[in-house]
Scaffold this motif. Structure first.
Motif, PDB file in Angstrom:
ATOM      1  N   GLY A  91      -2.032  -0.487  11.560  1.00  0.00           N
ATOM      2  CA  GLY A  91      -1.079  -0.072  12.581  1.00  0.00           C
ATOM      3  C   GLY A  91       0.165   0.593  12.028  1.00  0.00           C
ATOM      4  O   GLY A  91       1.143   0.796  12.763  1.00  0.00           O
ATOM      5  N   GLY A  92       0.150   0.931  10.747  1.00  0.00           N
ATOM      6  CA  GLY A  92       1.307   1.561  10.134  1.00  0.00           C
ATOM      7  C   GLY A  92       1.143   3.066  10.000  1.00  0.00           C
ATOM      8  O   GLY A  92       0.061   3.610  10.176  1.00  0.00           O
ATOM      9  N   ASP A  93       2.241   3.727   9.695  1.00  0.00           N
ATOM     10  CA  ASP A  93       2.232   5.158   9.418  1.00  0.00           C
ATOM     11  C   ASP A  93       2.331   5.347   7.909  1.00  0.00           C
ATOM     12  O   ASP A  93       3.291   4.887   7.289  1.00  0.00           O
ATOM     13  CB  ASP A  93       3.417   5.845  10.102  1.00  0.00           C
ATOM     14  CG  ASP A  93       3.489   7.318   9.760  1.00  0.00           C
ATOM     15  OD1 ASP A  93       4.130   7.671   8.748  1.00  0.00           O
ATOM     16  OD2 ASP A  93       2.885   8.119  10.488  1.00  0.00           O
ATOM     17  N   PRO A  94       1.348   5.995   7.278  1.00  0.00           N
ATOM     18  CA  PRO A  94       1.330   6.098   5.814  1.00  0.00           C
ATOM     19  C   PRO A  94       2.588   6.717   5.219  1.00  0.00           C
ATOM     20  O   PRO A  94       3.081   6.247   4.184  1.00  0.00           O
ATOM     21  CB  PRO A  94       0.098   6.967   5.544  1.00  0.00           C
ATOM     22  CG  PRO A  94      -0.793   6.737   6.720  1.00  0.00           C
ATOM     23  CD  PRO A  94       0.133   6.587   7.884  1.00  0.00           C
ATOM     24  N   PHE A  95       3.120   7.741   5.862  1.00  0.00           N
ATOM     25  CA  PHE A  95       4.284   8.414   5.298  1.00  0.00           C
ATOM     26  C   PHE A  95       5.558   7.595   5.502  1.00  0.00           C
ATOM     27  O   PHE A  95       6.437   7.579   4.635  1.00  0.00           O
ATOM     28  CB  PHE A  95       4.400   9.827   5.881  1.00  0.00           C
ATOM     29  CG  PHE A  95       3.251  10.702   5.476  1.00  0.00           C
ATOM     30  CD1 PHE A  95       3.259  11.335   4.241  1.00  0.00           C
ATOM     31  CD2 PHE A  95       2.150  10.849   6.299  1.00  0.00           C
ATOM     32  CE1 PHE A  95       2.186  12.118   3.847  1.00  0.00           C
ATOM     33  CE2 PHE A  95       1.068  11.627   5.920  1.00  0.00           C
ATOM     34  CZ  PHE A  95       1.095  12.263   4.671  1.00  0.00           C
ATOM     35  N   ALA A  96       5.633   6.900   6.617  1.00  0.00           N
ATOM     36  CA  ALA A  96       6.757   5.983   6.816  1.00  0.00           C
ATOM     37  C   ALA A  96       6.674   4.821   5.834  1.00  0.00           C
ATOM     38  O   ALA A  96       7.699   4.325   5.348  1.00  0.00           O
ATOM     39  CB  ALA A  96       6.758   5.464   8.255  1.00  0.00           C
ATOM     40  N   ARG A 150      -7.714   6.657   0.714  1.00  0.00           N
ATOM     41  CA  ARG A 150      -8.206   5.332   1.102  1.00  0.00           C
ATOM     42  C   ARG A 150      -7.054   4.371   1.377  1.00  0.00           C
ATOM     43  O   ARG A 150      -7.132   3.527   2.273  1.00  0.00           O
ATOM     44  CB  ARG A 150      -9.112   4.779   0.001  1.00  0.00           C
ATOM     45  CG  ARG A 150     -10.463   5.485  -0.099  1.00  0.00           C
ATOM     46  CD  ARG A 150     -11.211   5.066  -1.338  1.00  0.00           C
ATOM     47  NE  ARG A 150     -10.555   5.565  -2.545  1.00  0.00           N
ATOM     48  CZ  ARG A 150     -10.929   5.273  -3.787  1.00  0.00           C
ATOM     49  NH1 ARG A 150     -11.947   4.465  -3.993  1.00  0.00           N
ATOM     50  NH2 ARG A 150     -10.292   5.786  -4.815  1.00  0.00           N
ATOM     51  N   LEU A 151      -5.983   4.491   0.590  1.00  0.00           N
ATOM     52  CA  LEU A 151      -4.819   3.641   0.812  1.00  0.00           C
ATOM     53  C   LEU A 151      -4.171   3.962   2.156  1.00  0.00           C
ATOM     54  O   LEU A 151      -3.796   3.061   2.915  1.00  0.00           O
ATOM     55  CB  LEU A 151      -3.815   3.831  -0.327  1.00  0.00           C
ATOM     56  CG  LEU A 151      -4.292   3.398  -1.712  1.00  0.00           C
ATOM     57  CD1 LEU A 151      -3.332   3.896  -2.784  1.00  0.00           C
ATOM     58  CD2 LEU A 151      -4.421   1.876  -1.798  1.00  0.00           C
ATOM     59  N   HIS A 152      -4.057   5.243   2.460  1.00  0.00           N
ATOM     60  CA  HIS A 152      -3.461   5.645   3.738  1.00  0.00           C
ATOM     61  C   HIS A 152      -4.331   5.205   4.907  1.00  0.00           C
ATOM     62  O   HIS A 152      -3.810   4.832   5.968  1.00  0.00           O
ATOM     63  CB  HIS A 152      -3.268   7.162   3.760  1.00  0.00           C
ATOM     64  CG  HIS A 152      -2.067   7.609   2.981  1.00  0.00           C
ATOM     65  ND1 HIS A 152      -1.617   8.905   2.979  1.00  0.00           N
ATOM     66  CD2 HIS A 152      -1.224   6.906   2.177  1.00  0.00           C
ATOM     67  CE1 HIS A 152      -0.550   8.993   2.222  1.00  0.00           C
ATOM     68  NE2 HIS A 152      -0.292   7.801   1.716  1.00  0.00           N
ATOM     69  N   LEU A 173       0.827  -1.203   0.000  1.00  0.00           N
ATOM     70  CA  LEU A 173       0.000   0.000   0.000  1.00  0.00           C
ATOM     71  C   LEU A 173       0.865   1.259   0.000  1.00  0.00           C
ATOM     72  O   LEU A 173       0.486   2.281  -0.584  1.00  0.00           O
ATOM     73  CB  LEU A 173      -0.935   0.001   1.210  1.00  0.00           C
ATOM     74  CG  LEU A 173      -1.936  -1.156   1.276  1.00  0.00           C
ATOM     75  CD1 LEU A 173      -2.800  -1.042   2.524  1.00  0.00           C
ATOM     76  CD2 LEU A 173      -2.815  -1.197   0.027  1.00  0.00           C
ATOM     77  N   GLY A 174       2.033   1.177   0.621  1.00  0.00           N
ATOM     78  CA  GLY A 174       2.951   2.311   0.624  1.00  0.00           C
ATOM     79  C   GLY A 174       3.498   2.620  -0.756  1.00  0.00           C
ATOM     80  O   GLY A 174       3.521   3.782  -1.180  1.00  0.00           O
ATOM     81  N   VAL A 175       3.910   1.582  -1.480  1.00  0.00           N
ATOM     82  CA  VAL A 175       4.477   1.821  -2.815  1.00  0.00           C
ATOM     83  C   VAL A 175       3.398   2.268  -3.786  1.00  0.00           C
ATOM     84  O   VAL A 175       3.635   3.140  -4.638  1.00  0.00           O
ATOM     85  CB  VAL A 175       5.212   0.564  -3.333  1.00  0.00           C
ATOM     86  CG1 VAL A 175       4.269  -0.573  -3.647  1.00  0.00           C
ATOM     87  CG2 VAL A 175       6.036   0.909  -4.581  1.00  0.00           C
ATOM     88  N   ILE A 203       0.908   9.439  -5.886  1.00  0.00           N
ATOM     89  CA  ILE A 203       1.313  10.828  -5.655  1.00  0.00           C
ATOM     90  C   ILE A 203       2.238  11.312  -6.763  1.00  0.00           C
ATOM     91  O   ILE A 203       2.089  12.430  -7.288  1.00  0.00           O
ATOM     92  CB  ILE A 203       1.992  10.959  -4.275  1.00  0.00           C
ATOM     93  CG1 ILE A 203       0.949  10.768  -3.167  1.00  0.00           C
ATOM     94  CG2 ILE A 203       2.680  12.312  -4.127  1.00  0.00           C
ATOM     95  CD1 ILE A 203       1.533  10.696  -1.775  1.00  0.00           C
ATOM     96  N   THR A 204       3.198  10.481  -7.160  1.00  0.00           N
ATOM     97  CA  THR A 204       4.095  10.899  -8.234  1.00  0.00           C
ATOM     98  C   THR A 204       3.365  10.964  -9.568  1.00  0.00           C
ATOM     99  O   THR A 204       3.707  11.789 -10.423  1.00  0.00           O
ATOM    100  CB  THR A 204       5.303   9.950  -8.344  1.00  0.00           C
ATOM    101  OG1 THR A 204       4.860   8.603  -8.541  1.00  0.00           O
ATOM    102  CG2 THR A 204       6.164  10.012  -7.088  1.00  0.00           C
ATOM    103  N   ALA A 205       2.346  10.114  -9.757  1.00  0.00           N
ATOM    104  CA  ALA A 205       1.543  10.189 -10.980  1.00  0.00           C
ATOM    105  C   ALA A 205       0.809  11.524 -11.038  1.00  0.00           C
ATOM    106  O   ALA A 205       0.722  12.164 -12.095  1.00  0.00           O
ATOM    107  CB  ALA A 205       0.553   9.034 -11.040  1.00  0.00           C
TER     108      ALA A 205
END
Length: 238
Positions: A82-87, A73-75, A30-32, A38-40
């Motif tokens: 339990g993860g941090d989206p930016f990390a 939605r991905l974030h 989900l992070g990648v 975002i880059t798109a």
């Protein structure tokens, strides 16, 4: 016609998985995808400056807005796990940024081909991985990859129009498409080498059977076939 993905065992529901290896893999995936969206957005917004008409500029800007709209939605799902989206996005910045630096389009048509072919290759790979996810996460990933705005049809129409106006565009755009595929594969290999969790989604583990070498070979054959199909849609040789 392309083959269907090899069947893969999956958890039975969309609840947060208890297996920490699986959880880390999902957060990475989900992070990648999030950073790719975002880059798109950034790339399409920038490419809109090359548009020959105001209608084309608005169309590409709309495509950019659509990509950015999928990130929330991905974030949210990353946070639920339990993860941090930016990390979660951070480990993929170098590889993805490097891909875009090496494939900066020189004109409007190259930008369109990149949006169609380059993004298509990445999305196909993520769809293959999605077959190994729990249903809730799988549906989220597939929804984030859908072309629900008819953007592909717009790109195909404009590229074909460009080639019809000046057939000389065909040869250079075909070479451009081949370069995009080579760079995309290099990027994918780099990401996989850096993030064992993504590789584990495909290859499985003691409790999660995955793809063997033959199945992995078939997967890459499908990716190659879909690339050729996209190039054909654009009126280009693969």
């Amino acid at each position: 016609m392309s083959e269907s993905p090899d069947p893969a065992p999956r958890p039975d529901d969309g609840a947060a998985p208890v297996d920490p290896v699986y959880r880390d893999a999902v957060v990475d995936l989900l992070g990648v995808i999030s950073y790719g969206e975002i880059t798109a957005f950034e790339r399409l917004a920038d490419d809109s400056k090359l548009a020959p008409t105001m209608q084309d500029k608005v169309a590409l800007a709309t495509m950019a807005a659509t990509e950015l709209g999928k990130v929330g939605r991905l974030h949210q799902r990353i946070s639920e796990l339990g993860g941090d989206p930016f990390a979660a996005m951070a480990p993929f910045r170098v590889a993805i940024d490097s891909f875009h630096q090496h494939t900066a389009p020189s004109d409007w048509l190259e930008g369109l081909v990149k949006a169609f072919v380059g993004d298509g290759l990445a999305n196909d790979f993520y769809r293959e991985i999605a077959a190994f996810l729990d249903p809730g996460t799988r549906d989220l990933v597939l929804a984030s990859l859908d072309d629900d705005g008819g953007h592909a049809a717009f790109v195909v129409e404009r590229v074909r129009e460009g080639i019809a106006t000046d057939p000389r565009h065909g040869g250079r755009l075909a070479l451009w498409g081949r370069r995009l595929m080579g760079e995309a594969l290099t990027q994918a290999q780099r990401v996989a080498a850096d993030r064992d969790s993504l590789t584990a989604l495909l290859t499985g583990g003691v409790d999660r059977p995955g793809l063997d070498l033959a199945a992995l070979g078939r997967m890459f054959t499908r990716l190659t076939e879909r690339h050729a199909e996209r190039m054909s849609e654009l009126g280009l040789d693969s």
